[in-house]
Scaffold this active site. Structure first.
Site, PDB file in Angstrom:
ATOM      1  N   GLY A   3       1.794   4.497   3.831  1.00 42.34           N
ATOM      2  CA  GLY A   3       2.777   3.724   3.078  1.00 42.34           C
ATOM      3  C   GLY A   3       3.685   4.596   2.247  1.00 42.34           C
ATOM      4  N   GLY A   5      -0.834   7.753   1.394  1.00 45.94           N
ATOM      5  CA  GLY A   5      -0.973   7.749   2.842  1.00 45.94           C
ATOM      6  C   GLY A   5       0.256   7.350   3.624  1.00 45.94           C
ATOM      7  N   GLY A  51       0.816  -1.211   0.000  1.00 49.54           N
ATOM      8  CA  GLY A  51       0.000   0.000   0.000  1.00 49.54           C
ATOM      9  C   GLY A  51       0.844   1.253   0.000  1.00 49.54           C
ATOM     10  N   ALA A  52       1.920   1.237  -0.779  1.00 53.04           N
ATOM     11  CA  ALA A  52       2.905   2.321  -0.720  1.00 53.04           C
ATOM     12  C   ALA A  52       2.619   3.472  -1.662  1.00 53.04           C
ATOM     13  CB  ALA A  52       4.296   1.762  -1.015  1.00 53.04           C
ATOM     14  N   ASN A  53       1.498   3.450  -2.351  1.00 54.99           N
ATOM     15  CA  ASN A  53       1.223   4.521  -3.314  1.00 54.99           C
ATOM     16  C   ASN A  53       0.527   5.724  -2.692  1.00 54.99           C
ATOM     17  OD1 ASN A  53      -0.967   2.231  -3.639  1.00 54.99           O
ATOM     18  ND2 ASN A  53      -2.009   4.172  -4.047  1.00 54.99           N
ATOM     19  N   TYR A 100     -13.943  -4.703  10.300  1.00 60.99           N
ATOM     20  CA  TYR A 100     -12.665  -3.984  10.323  1.00 60.99           C
ATOM     21  C   TYR A 100     -11.942  -4.236  11.653  1.00 60.99           C
ATOM     22  CZ  TYR A 100      -9.232  -0.221  10.199  1.00 60.99           C
ATOM     23  OH  TYR A 100      -8.060   0.503  10.234  1.00 60.99           O
ATOM     24  N   SER A 123      -4.581  -1.116  14.472  1.00 57.42           N
ATOM     25  CA  SER A 123      -5.432   0.066  14.629  1.00 57.42           C
ATOM     26  C   SER A 123      -5.992   0.116  16.040  1.00 57.42           C
ATOM     27  CB  SER A 123      -6.585   0.003  13.618  1.00 57.42           C
ATOM     28  OG  SER A 123      -7.593   0.932  13.918  1.00 57.42           O
TER      29      SER A 123
END
Length: 311
Positions: free
Chosen positions: A27, A25, A21-23, A176, A150
């Site tokens: 990440g 936020g 998820g590095a694209n 979640y 979280s």
């Protein structure tokens, strides 16, 4: 601990990092900081085009050109392919795996393999990736696996008899919360297995408190309510959340600080762990349940069809 920030991140030259998820936020921020400290950063992204754009945003401050690895955590065949590519590119030498990506409070949907989307993406996809990359992590130097949880793990627990909500009424927030508790249980069980195997790998976890990212519903970055009402919601959200630069600090600390031990969990220090610089975070008693952790490990193996390594 003192008010630790990204200026305290040690030199990362010679280390290879994979961030899911590095694209965007947390990440993307983590990738930018680690690349600026000399790390070779692999950007695990579901959308290759967005991954390419992220790499272009980072490369100006990077010492080593960032690389994109196509990865869809909601599809186990993609996880397998991504792990194979990472092992090939790195020569089985990975120093940090940051399990950062996630989905939050979605309507009921299933992954490509039929799992409830949040449990399948946030937990099963990352667990499978971690297991498949263990040969590369064993080849790294003092390797670390950092799993993002979280505050929501303080929720309604984990139903190991029905993790995919086949028999229960579905609740987006309950699902979640369950996935984030699963992240912590997996991180702690992984640490236990690593210690038993005598491996030079540290498994730790972190959470960002309340941070304004695209993941958060009604965030200032991803408005879901149009017009004047949307303006009010976005402004209100910005008052109770912190910037991504602060939110990424706990996972950066877990990935790089010299005094991190297996099983540690970090989060923001202020206002009930919602904001501030990193500190050791509080665990719900359910996250300390060794029986649940062992059972989750077992059902994860059954559901993914992947043999744990170490086991």
């Amino acid at each position: 601990m003192t008010k630790w920030d990204e200026t305290a991140v040690p030199d990362q030259s010679g280390r290879t990092v994979l961030i899911t998820g590095a694209n965007s936020g947390l990440g993307l921020r983590s990738a930018r900081v680690l690349a600026s400290r000399g790390a070779r950063v692999l950007l695990g992204c579901r959308d290759p085009e967005r991954g390419k754009q992220a790499a272009e945003r980072i490369e100006g401050s990077a010492h080593v050109q960032p690389e994109v690895v196509e990865l869809d955590l909601a599809e186990l065949s993609s996880v397998r392919e991504a792990a194979s590519r990472v092992r090939e590119r790195t020569g089985d030498r990975l120093d940090v795996l940051m399990n950062n990506a996630g989905v939050m409070a979605t309507p009921f949907r299933t992954t490509a393999d039929g799992f409830e989307l949040q449990f399948g993406t946030n937990h099963l996809g990352h667990a499978a990736l971690t297991w498949l990359l263990m040969p590369a992590l064993r080849g790294g130097r003092h390797s670390r696996v950092v799993t993002l949880s979280s505050l929501a793990h303080h929720g309604n627990g984990l139903d190991t008899t029905d993790p995919n909500f086949r028999r229960r009424r579905y609740s987006p927030l309950r699902a979640y919360s369950q996935s984030k508790l699963a992240n912590l249980l997996f991180s702690r069980e992984l640490d236990s297995r690593i210690r038993s195997a005598g491996l030079d790998i540290t498994s730790a976890a972190a959470h960002p408190g309340m941070t304004d990212t695209e993941l958060a519903p009604n965030s200032a970055r991803q408005r879901t309510v149009p017009g004047f009402v949307g303006d009010v919601v976005s402004k209100g959200n910005s008052l109770i959340t912190q910037r991504v630069e602060l939110g990424a600090l706990p996972q950066l600390y877990a990935a790089t600080a010299p005094n991190v031990a297996g099983g540690d969990y970090f989060g923001p220090a202020r206002l009930a762990e919602t904001r501030g610089h990193p500190k050791r975070a509080g665990l719900n008693p359910a996250a300390r349940n060794d029986t649940s952790a062992a059972r989750l490990w077992q059902i994860t193996e059954e559901l993914t069809g992947i043999s744990p390594d170490p086991c």
